[in-house]
Motif scaffolding. Structure first.
Motif, PDB file in Angstrom:
ATOM      1  N   GLN A 210       0.836  -1.187   0.000  1.00 50.95           N
ATOM      2  CA  GLN A 210       0.000   0.000   0.000  1.00 50.95           C
ATOM      3  C   GLN A 210       0.875   1.243   0.000  1.00 50.95           C
ATOM      4  O   GLN A 210       1.921   1.283   0.636  1.00 50.95           O
ATOM      5  N   ARG A 211       0.429   2.254  -0.702  1.00 49.86           N
ATOM      6  CA  ARG A 211       1.155   3.516  -0.708  1.00 49.86           C
ATOM      7  C   ARG A 211       1.084   4.155   0.683  1.00 49.86           C
ATOM      8  O   ARG A 211       0.006   4.265   1.261  1.00 49.86           O
ATOM      9  N   PRO A 212       2.228   4.595   1.248  1.00 48.41           N
ATOM     10  CA  PRO A 212       2.196   5.255   2.567  1.00 48.41           C
ATOM     11  C   PRO A 212       1.309   6.502   2.528  1.00 48.41           C
ATOM     12  O   PRO A 212       1.353   7.271   1.574  1.00 48.41           O
ATOM     13  N   ARG A 213       0.508   6.672   3.585  1.00 50.76           N
ATOM     14  CA  ARG A 213      -0.405   7.805   3.608  1.00 50.76           C
ATOM     15  C   ARG A 213      -0.182   8.693   4.824  1.00 50.76           C
ATOM     16  O   ARG A 213      -0.841   9.701   4.986  1.00 50.76           O
ATOM     17  N   LEU A 214       0.747   8.306   5.694  1.00 52.10           N
ATOM     18  CA  LEU A 214       1.025   9.090   6.890  1.00 52.10           C
ATOM     19  C   LEU A 214       2.530   9.057   7.154  1.00 52.10           C
ATOM     20  O   LEU A 214       3.108   7.988   7.324  1.00 52.10           O
ATOM     21  N   LEU A 215       3.168  10.232   7.151  1.00 48.64           N
ATOM     22  CA  LEU A 215       4.609  10.327   7.376  1.00 48.64           C
ATOM     23  C   LEU A 215       4.894  10.620   8.840  1.00 48.64           C
ATOM     24  O   LEU A 215       4.210  11.438   9.455  1.00 48.64           O
ATOM     25  N   PHE A 216       5.931   9.992   9.393  1.00 48.21           N
ATOM     26  CA  PHE A 216       6.385  10.248  10.753  1.00 48.21           C
ATOM     27  C   PHE A 216       7.852  10.643  10.714  1.00 48.21           C
ATOM     28  O   PHE A 216       8.662   9.962  10.083  1.00 48.21           O
ATOM     29  N   ALA A 217       8.203  11.729  11.413  1.00 51.49           N
ATOM     30  CA  ALA A 217       9.591  12.199  11.431  1.00 51.49           C
ATOM     31  C   ALA A 217       9.770  13.188  12.573  1.00 51.49           C
ATOM     32  O   ALA A 217       8.803  13.611  13.221  1.00 51.49           O
ATOM     33  N   THR A 218      11.037  13.558  12.835  1.00 49.12           N
ATOM     34  CA  THR A 218      11.336  14.711  13.672  1.00 49.12           C
ATOM     35  C   THR A 218      12.076  15.733  12.820  1.00 49.12           C
ATOM     36  O   THR A 218      12.657  15.399  11.777  1.00 49.12           O
ATOM     37  N   LEU A 219      12.089  16.970  13.275  1.00 52.82           N
ATOM     38  CA  LEU A 219      12.751  18.062  12.571  1.00 52.82           C
ATOM     39  C   LEU A 219      14.234  18.124  12.959  1.00 52.82           C
ATOM     40  O   LEU A 219      14.647  17.484  13.930  1.00 52.82           O
ATOM     41  N   PRO A 220      15.041  18.876  12.230  1.00 50.98           N
ATOM     42  CA  PRO A 220      16.468  18.986  12.569  1.00 50.98           C
ATOM     43  C   PRO A 220      16.682  19.391  14.028  1.00 50.98           C
ATOM     44  O   PRO A 220      15.954  20.221  14.582  1.00 50.98           O
TER      45      PRO A 220
ATOM     46  N   LEU B 244      10.707  16.973   3.893  1.00 51.35           N
ATOM     47  CA  LEU B 244       9.419  16.396   4.283  1.00 51.35           C
ATOM     48  C   LEU B 244       8.324  16.771   3.296  1.00 51.35           C
ATOM     49  O   LEU B 244       7.502  15.933   2.906  1.00 51.35           O
ATOM     50  N   ALA B 245       8.303  18.033   2.906  1.00 47.52           N
ATOM     51  CA  ALA B 245       7.281  18.499   1.968  1.00 47.52           C
ATOM     52  C   ALA B 245       7.408  17.786   0.627  1.00 47.52           C
ATOM     53  O   ALA B 245       6.399  17.447  -0.007  1.00 47.52           O
ATOM     54  N   ARG B 246       8.647  17.567   0.170  1.00 46.19           N
ATOM     55  CA  ARG B 246       8.847  16.872  -1.108  1.00 46.19           C
ATOM     56  C   ARG B 246       8.309  15.439  -1.045  1.00 46.19           C
ATOM     57  O   ARG B 246       7.650  14.964  -1.978  1.00 46.19           O
TER      58      ARG B 246
ATOM     59  N   LEU C 165       4.189  11.419  -2.505  1.00 44.89           N
ATOM     60  CA  LEU C 165       3.344  10.299  -2.115  1.00 44.89           C
ATOM     61  C   LEU C 165       1.875  10.676  -1.937  1.00 44.89           C
ATOM     62  O   LEU C 165       1.045   9.800  -1.694  1.00 44.89           O
ATOM     63  N   GLN C 166       1.571  11.980  -2.025  1.00 46.16           N
ATOM     64  CA  GLN C 166       0.183  12.445  -1.835  1.00 46.16           C
ATOM     65  C   GLN C 166      -0.374  11.946  -0.500  1.00 46.16           C
ATOM     66  O   GLN C 166      -1.450  11.345  -0.425  1.00 46.16           O
ATOM     67  N   VAL C 167       0.364  12.200   0.570  1.00 47.88           N
ATOM     68  CA  VAL C 167      -0.021  11.670   1.882  1.00 47.88           C
ATOM     69  C   VAL C 167      -1.219  12.436   2.440  1.00 47.88           C
ATOM     70  O   VAL C 167      -1.537  13.545   2.006  1.00 47.88           O
ATOM     71  N   MET C 168      -1.860  11.842   3.428  1.00 46.07           N
ATOM     72  CA  MET C 168      -3.011  12.502   4.030  1.00 46.07           C
ATOM     73  C   MET C 168      -2.603  13.372   5.213  1.00 46.07           C
ATOM     74  O   MET C 168      -3.358  14.256   5.619  1.00 46.07           O
TER      75      MET C 168
END
Length: 305
Positions: free
Chosen positions: A170-180, A214-216, A221-224
């Motif tokens: 499945q295409r990922p629809r939710l990104l998880f990360a921390t900022l610099p 992150l924006a790219r 991926l057209q995430v939600m």
């Protein structure tokens, strides 16, 4: 309205399982378009999600299919608040094992907890008390730096194995990360597990990603939604700057969900419609369901299908 593949993706099932549940158990009764193809509305997707979570916890689909949605919700609630014998003392036992460098004991107990406990119970009654106790023992000298690092690395390895245990169909629809500047990720991993448990295809990107990157990824991926964690008070000014960059670069309508100690301050300081602080991990499941059935979420599901 969702076609079979999109409804299966949103509820965390395979299309084959969804069809089998319909054919053998009448778990849901889909609508049909003018060409006779199955269509599912948001309420059906919610019901399928409930059924999926309960079958994952050992309930046979034949016993669930005839139940009303309210009864399914009651079963989910009971499983969240069940006793799970010994779980309250598990964090202390695991840290006692680490204090003696019995890594195999810690890892075995963690693996069993991940395999047997509902995600909400695992995070709220094992992982969070464990992390709090790590802080207490480190502060009073009962836990060495090497032992604290062992806990973090073992938790990280097991959490990532859960997130990556299934093929990425499945295409990922939710990104998880921390900022610099934000290397701390255990809280973020816990939130990603909540999202995974709620049936959202998750892409865990790890720590210290610049806002533009992150924006790219989100656009590609057209995430939600994008979920971020910020816990270091000293990094709050830098996080504000990065979040403003993210707001400028991110496509309209994509929400940004903030967790961690800085979340409420950052959300209030930014006062941006798309940025929301999450202080209750369980709220993540509700937001995921809401976004999945929004117009943007429907479009993304159709594209993935």
């Amino acid at each position: 309205m969702f076609p079979v593949k999109a409804a299966a993706e949103l509820s965390g099932l395979s299309p084959e399982t969804l069809r089998a549940w319909e054919r053998r158990h009448a778990a849901v009764v889909p609508l049909r378009d003018d060409k006779g193809r199955r269509l599912y509305d948001a309420a059906m997707v919610e019901r399928l999600t409930r059924l999926h979570r309960l079958t994952d916890r050992g309930h046979p689909i034949r016993d669930l299919a005839g139940l009303e949605d309210a009864a399914l919700d009651q079963l989910l609630e009971e499983s969240r608040h069940a006793g799970y014998g010994g779980v309250e003392t598990l964090p202390e036992r695991m840290l006692d094992a680490i204090a003696d460098y019995r890594v195999d004991v810690f890892d075995r107990d963690l693996s069993v907890a991940i395999a047997t406990l509902p995600m909400s119970v695992l995070v709220s009654r094992v992982v969070m008390p464990l992390l709090r106790e790590v802080g207490v023992r480190w502060a009073d000298g009962r836990l060495a730096i090497a032992q604290e690092r062992l806990v973090s690395s073992l938790l990280r390895a097991r959490f990532l194995s859960v997130l990556n245990q299934h093929p990425r169909e499945q295409r990922p629809r939710l990104l998880f990360a921390t900022l610099p500047g934000e290397p701390h990720e255990l809280g973020l991993l816990g939130a990603a597990l909540y999202a995974h448990d709620a049936g959202a295809p998750v892409l865990y990107l790890g720590t210290e990603l610049p806002a533009l990157e992150l924006a790219r990824v989100a656009e590609r991926l057209q995430v939600m939604a994008v979920a971020l964690s910020s816990v270091d008070p000293g990094q709050a000014p830098a996080a504000l700057a990065e979040l403003r960059v993210l707001d400028e670069a991110l496509a309209p309508g994509v929400p940004v969900w903030l967790g961690g100690a800085n979340a409420r301050y950052l959300a209030e300081a930014l006062a941006l419609e798309r940025v929301q602080a999450l202080t209750d991990p369980a709220a993540l499941s509700r937001l995921i369901r809401r976004e999945a059935t929004s117009p943007r979420g429907r479009r993304a599901a159709r594209q993935a299908a």
